[in-house]
Design a protein around this motif. Structure first.
Motif, PDB file in Angstrom:
ATOM      1  N   SER A  24     -27.094   3.216  -6.383  1.00 16.56           N
ATOM      2  CA  SER A  24     -26.044   4.009  -5.746  1.00 16.56           C
ATOM      3  C   SER A  24     -24.930   3.077  -5.297  1.00 16.56           C
ATOM      4  O   SER A  24     -25.152   1.895  -5.074  1.00 16.56           O
ATOM      5  CB  SER A  24     -26.611   4.775  -4.546  1.00 16.56           C
ATOM      6  N   GLY A  25     -23.747   3.628  -5.202  1.00 19.22           N
ATOM      7  CA  GLY A  25     -22.622   2.841  -4.748  1.00 19.22           C
ATOM      8  C   GLY A  25     -21.732   2.323  -5.859  1.00 19.22           C
ATOM      9  O   GLY A  25     -20.615   1.889  -5.609  1.00 19.22           O
ATOM     10  N   ARG A  26     -22.244   2.328  -7.063  1.00 20.55           N
ATOM     11  CA  ARG A  26     -21.459   1.874  -8.200  1.00 20.55           C
ATOM     12  C   ARG A  26     -22.126   2.348  -9.481  1.00 20.55           C
ATOM     13  O   ARG A  26     -23.344   2.403  -9.556  1.00 20.55           O
ATOM     14  CB  ARG A  26     -21.349   0.352  -8.200  1.00 20.55           C
ATOM     15  N   THR A  27     -21.307   2.658 -10.451  1.00 19.03           N
ATOM     16  CA  THR A  27     -21.850   3.001 -11.762  1.00 19.03           C
ATOM     17  C   THR A  27     -22.214   1.713 -12.493  1.00 19.03           C
ATOM     18  O   THR A  27     -21.367   0.843 -12.661  1.00 19.03           O
ATOM     19  CB  THR A  27     -20.827   3.794 -12.592  1.00 19.03           C
ATOM     20  N   LEU A  28     -23.459   1.637 -12.920  1.00 20.21           N
ATOM     21  CA  LEU A  28     -23.951   0.396 -13.508  1.00 20.21           C
ATOM     22  C   LEU A  28     -24.234   0.540 -14.996  1.00 20.21           C
ATOM     23  O   LEU A  28     -25.018  -0.236 -15.547  1.00 20.21           O
ATOM     24  CB  LEU A  28     -25.208  -0.055 -12.760  1.00 20.21           C
ATOM     25  N   SER A  29     -23.592   1.505 -15.622  1.00 22.93           N
ATOM     26  CA  SER A  29     -23.888   1.770 -17.029  1.00 22.93           C
ATOM     27  C   SER A  29     -23.483   0.624 -17.940  1.00 22.93           C
ATOM     28  O   SER A  29     -23.963   0.531 -19.063  1.00 22.93           O
ATOM     29  CB  SER A  29     -23.208   3.058 -17.470  1.00 22.93           C
ATOM     30  N   SER A  30     -22.620  -0.270 -17.497  1.00 24.85           N
ATOM     31  CA  SER A  30     -22.188  -1.383 -18.343  1.00 24.85           C
ATOM     32  C   SER A  30     -22.947  -2.662 -18.033  1.00 24.85           C
ATOM     33  O   SER A  30     -22.649  -3.716 -18.595  1.00 24.85           O
ATOM     34  CB  SER A  30     -20.694  -1.620 -18.175  1.00 24.85           C
ATOM     35  N   TYR A  31     -23.931  -2.583 -17.162  1.00 23.50           N
ATOM     36  CA  TYR A  31     -24.645  -3.774 -16.713  1.00 23.50           C
ATOM     37  C   TYR A  31     -26.023  -3.871 -17.365  1.00 23.50           C
ATOM     38  O   TYR A  31     -26.660  -2.868 -17.673  1.00 23.50           O
ATOM     39  CB  TYR A  31     -24.849  -3.745 -15.203  1.00 23.50           C
ATOM     40  N   GLY A  32     -26.477  -5.096 -17.527  1.00 24.59           N
ATOM     41  CA  GLY A  32     -27.851  -5.288 -17.937  1.00 24.59           C
ATOM     42  C   GLY A  32     -28.781  -5.042 -16.756  1.00 24.59           C
ATOM     43  O   GLY A  32     -28.401  -5.194 -15.605  1.00 24.59           O
ATOM     44  N   MET A  33     -29.994  -4.632 -17.051  1.00 26.77           N
ATOM     45  CA  MET A  33     -30.972  -4.322 -16.019  1.00 26.77           C
ATOM     46  C   MET A  33     -32.274  -5.051 -16.317  1.00 26.77           C
ATOM     47  O   MET A  33     -32.590  -5.324 -17.485  1.00 26.77           O
ATOM     48  CB  MET A  33     -31.256  -2.824 -15.953  1.00 26.77           C
ATOM     49  N   GLY A  34     -33.017  -5.342 -15.267  1.00 27.76           N
ATOM     50  CA  GLY A  34     -34.275  -6.034 -15.488  1.00 27.76           C
ATOM     51  C   GLY A  34     -35.293  -5.721 -14.411  1.00 27.76           C
ATOM     52  O   GLY A  34     -34.952  -5.203 -13.347  1.00 27.76           O
ATOM     53  N   TRP A  35     -36.529  -6.040 -14.717  1.00 26.33           N
ATOM     54  CA  TRP A  35     -37.634  -5.945 -13.770  1.00 26.33           C
ATOM     55  C   TRP A  35     -38.293  -7.316 -13.645  1.00 26.33           C
ATOM     56  O   TRP A  35     -38.505  -8.009 -14.645  1.00 26.33           O
ATOM     57  CB  TRP A  35     -38.684  -4.933 -14.229  1.00 26.33           C
ATOM     58  N   PHE A  36     -38.594  -7.671 -12.417  1.00 28.77           N
ATOM     59  CA  PHE A  36     -39.303  -8.905 -12.117  1.00 28.77           C
ATOM     60  C   PHE A  36     -40.486  -8.549 -11.219  1.00 28.77           C
ATOM     61  O   PHE A  36     -40.549  -7.448 -10.673  1.00 28.77           O
ATOM     62  CB  PHE A  36     -38.386  -9.896 -11.391  1.00 28.77           C
ATOM     63  N   ARG A  37     -41.406  -9.481 -11.068  1.00 30.65           N
ATOM     64  CA  ARG A  37     -42.523  -9.242 -10.162  1.00 30.65           C
ATOM     65  C   ARG A  37     -42.930 -10.540  -9.477  1.00 30.65           C
ATOM     66  O   ARG A  37     -42.673 -11.631  -9.990  1.00 30.65           O
ATOM     67  CB  ARG A  37     -43.715  -8.644 -10.908  1.00 30.65           C
ATOM     68  N   GLN A  38     -43.538 -10.376  -8.316  1.00 40.50           N
ATOM     69  CA  GLN A  38     -43.998 -11.532  -7.567  1.00 40.50           C
ATOM     70  C   GLN A  38     -45.354 -11.222  -6.955  1.00 40.50           C
ATOM     71  O   GLN A  38     -45.486 -10.297  -6.150  1.00 40.50           O
ATOM     72  CB  GLN A  38     -43.000 -11.915  -6.467  1.00 40.50           C
ATOM     73  N   ALA A  39     -46.338 -11.996  -7.368  1.00 44.39           N
ATOM     74  CA  ALA A  39     -47.684 -11.853  -6.827  1.00 44.39           C
ATOM     75  C   ALA A  39     -47.837 -12.786  -5.628  1.00 44.39           C
ATOM     76  O   ALA A  39     -47.095 -13.770  -5.513  1.00 44.39           O
ATOM     77  CB  ALA A  39     -48.715 -12.189  -7.903  1.00 44.39           C
ATOM     78  N   PRO A  40     -48.768 -12.514  -4.750  1.00 46.15           N
ATOM     79  CA  PRO A  40     -48.964 -13.370  -3.564  1.00 46.15           C
ATOM     80  C   PRO A  40     -49.211 -14.824  -3.960  1.00 46.15           C
ATOM     81  O   PRO A  40     -50.045 -15.107  -4.822  1.00 46.15           O
ATOM     82  CB  PRO A  40     -50.204 -12.766  -2.903  1.00 46.15           C
ATOM     83  N   GLY A  41     -48.456 -15.714  -3.338  1.00 42.00           N
ATOM     84  CA  GLY A  41     -48.630 -17.131  -3.606  1.00 42.00           C
ATOM     85  C   GLY A  41     -48.016 -17.622  -4.895  1.00 42.00           C
ATOM     86  O   GLY A  41     -48.173 -18.801  -5.239  1.00 42.00           O
ATOM     87  N   LYS A  42     -47.330 -16.743  -5.604  1.00 37.90           N
ATOM     88  CA  LYS A  42     -46.720 -17.133  -6.876  1.00 37.90           C
ATOM     89  C   LYS A  42     -45.217 -16.923  -6.835  1.00 37.90           C
ATOM     90  O   LYS A  42     -44.702 -16.182  -6.004  1.00 37.90           O
ATOM     91  CB  LYS A  42     -47.332 -16.326  -8.026  1.00 37.90           C
ATOM     92  N   GLU A  43     -44.535 -17.558  -7.780  1.00 37.86           N
ATOM     93  CA  GLU A  43     -43.101 -17.384  -7.875  1.00 37.86           C
ATOM     94  C   GLU A  43     -42.771 -16.062  -8.565  1.00 37.86           C
ATOM     95  O   GLU A  43     -43.577 -15.515  -9.311  1.00 37.86           O
ATOM     96  CB  GLU A  43     -42.487 -18.552  -8.648  1.00 37.86           C
TER      97      GLU A  43
END
Length: 123
Positions: A24-43
């Motif tokens: 929300s707050g901006r249309t992001l249709s021209s942007y790349g999107m990604g998912w990241f994850r972080q487990a306990p004790g890990k980067e």
């Protein structure tokens, strides 16, 4: 820009979850999107990315064939369908948007981050 991630939870190994990230707050249709994850004790680690058009995608080897990233530009939302979940998928999952419209793997190239949603996979 605010990113709201949702869809996390507790699931047994072999199960599925679908994460959503609404912007929300901006249309992001021209942007790349990604998912990241972080487990306990890990980067924090890269999971998946998608280009602005949705035609380009890229996955970490650890999730390839099990996870699918998609987007709905009309809804300003990106999704992560997670199937055949494993205990090692347990982590806080973050969505992010990059000013670059292409597939981006490097977290330093992402400009906006969501607050994260917890995914826990029990064995």
């Amino acid at each position: 820009v605010q990113l709201q991630a949702s869809g996390g939870g507790l699931v047994q190994a072999g199960g599925s979850l679908r994460l959503s990230c609404a912007a929300s707050g901006r249309t992001l249709s021209s942007y790349g999107m990604g998912w990241f994850r972080q487990a306990p004790g890990k980067e924090r680690e890269f999971v998946a990315a998608i280009s602005w058009s949705g035609r380009g995608t890229y996955y970490a080897d650890s999730v390839k064939g099990r996870f699918t990233i998609s987007r709905d530009n009309a809804k300003n939302t990106v999704y992560l369908q997670m199937n055949s979940l494993k205990p090692e998928d347990t982590a806080v999952y973050y969505c992010a948007f990059s000013h670059s419209g292409i597939v981006v793997v490097d977290p330093l190239r992402y400009n906006y981050w969501g607050q994260g949603t917890q995914v826990t996979v029990s064995s």
